[in-house]
Design a protein around this motif. Structure first.
Motif, PDB file in Angstrom:
ATOM      1  N   THR A 252     -10.309  14.427   5.810  1.00  0.00           N
ATOM      2  CA  THR A 252      -9.645  15.199   5.107  1.00  0.00           C
ATOM      3  C   THR A 252      -8.224  14.554   5.262  1.00  0.00           C
ATOM      4  OG1 THR A 252      -8.550  16.754   7.082  1.00  0.00           O
ATOM      5  CG2 THR A 252     -10.957  17.246   5.919  1.00  0.00           C
TER       6      THR A 252
ATOM      7  N   ASP B 244     -12.658  16.881   9.839  1.00  0.00           N
ATOM      8  CA  ASP B 244     -12.933  18.278   9.799  1.00  0.00           C
ATOM      9  C   ASP B 244     -14.685  18.353   9.662  1.00  0.00           C
ATOM     10  OD1 ASP B 244     -13.760  21.062   9.417  1.00  0.00           O
ATOM     11  OD2 ASP B 244     -12.104  21.203   7.813  1.00  0.00           O
TER      12      ASP B 244
ATOM     13  N   GLN C  79     -16.239  21.071   7.709  1.00  0.00           N
ATOM     14  CA  GLN C  79     -16.343  20.725   6.253  1.00  0.00           C
ATOM     15  C   GLN C  79     -17.700  19.844   5.803  1.00  0.00           C
ATOM     16  OE1 GLN C  79     -12.862  18.698   3.798  1.00  0.00           O
ATOM     17  NE2 GLN C  79     -14.207  16.982   4.258  1.00  0.00           N
TER      18      GLN C  79
END
Length: 201
Positions: free
Chosen positions: A96, A101, A104
């Protein structure tokens, strides 16, 4: 490679969790670890399409910058229901603008499995490729694979990366539900390290 040469080994990573895992696995060999991150080295761009290729990029960069023996790894997860993705792009799926992350990445993985109608069990494999590069440019390659399956929602607070959704074969808990020493005994990285330790012995 002599023990003297290996008194200090640079781990080619900027991931603190990975450094701690490597240090624990190497401690029985009497090897002290530092890392590319601790030494302030730049992270090279991983442009290869294989685990070996990306590990070599990291090994060569850290070796050139330090003149020390380097242990580099490239690891990731391959998912049968996604034709082997994310594979070498495992970290990319977590990227990101504010860093990595993995929630995610795990969410994307499960969503794509759902969209593909992938059957249960949703089989996956963690891969680890290690390259031990000497200051003179010689290198040795060691590979380990841990098969298992994916679950949702993620479980456990330990580990890192995809650990909360991966249950290794023969177990009923995710990597993230296991104490570090338990995971380290059975992980893909441990299997590659067994080969490394045997070579050093």
């Amino acid at each position: 490679m002599t023990d003297k040469v290996l008194e200090t080994l640079v781990i080619a990573t900027h991931n603190r969790g990975k450094l701690e895992e490597f240090a624990a696995l190497l401690a029985p060999l009497g090897i002290r670890c530092t890392s590319a991150g601790e030494l302030g080295l730049a992270e090279p761009e991983e442009t290869e399409s294989s685990f070996v290729g990306n590990a070599r990029i990291k090994a060569v960069a850290a070796s050139a910058a330090t003149g020390l023996p380097v242990l580099a790894d490239d690891s990731g997860i391959t998912v049968d229901g996604l034709d082997g993705a994310p594979g070498v792009y495992t970290a990319d799926w977590a990227t990101t603008p504010n860093g990595r992350d993995f929630m995610q990445a795990m969410t994307r993985t499960w969503r794509e499995l759902e969209e593909a109608g992938a059957p249960e069990p949703r089989l996956a494999q963690f891969h680890c490729t290690l390259i031990l590069r000497r200051p003179d440019g010689q290198e040795q390659i060691f590979e380990g694979v841990a098969p298992g399956r994916l679950v949702w929602p993620p479980r456990g607070e330990l580990g890192h990366g995809y650990d909360p959704m991966f249950i290794p074969d023969g177990h009923d808990r995710t990597y993230a539900e296991m104490a570090p020493e338990e995971k380290n005994a059975i992980s893909h990285r441990a299997r590659a390290f067994e080969k490394l330790a045997a070579a050093l012995a």
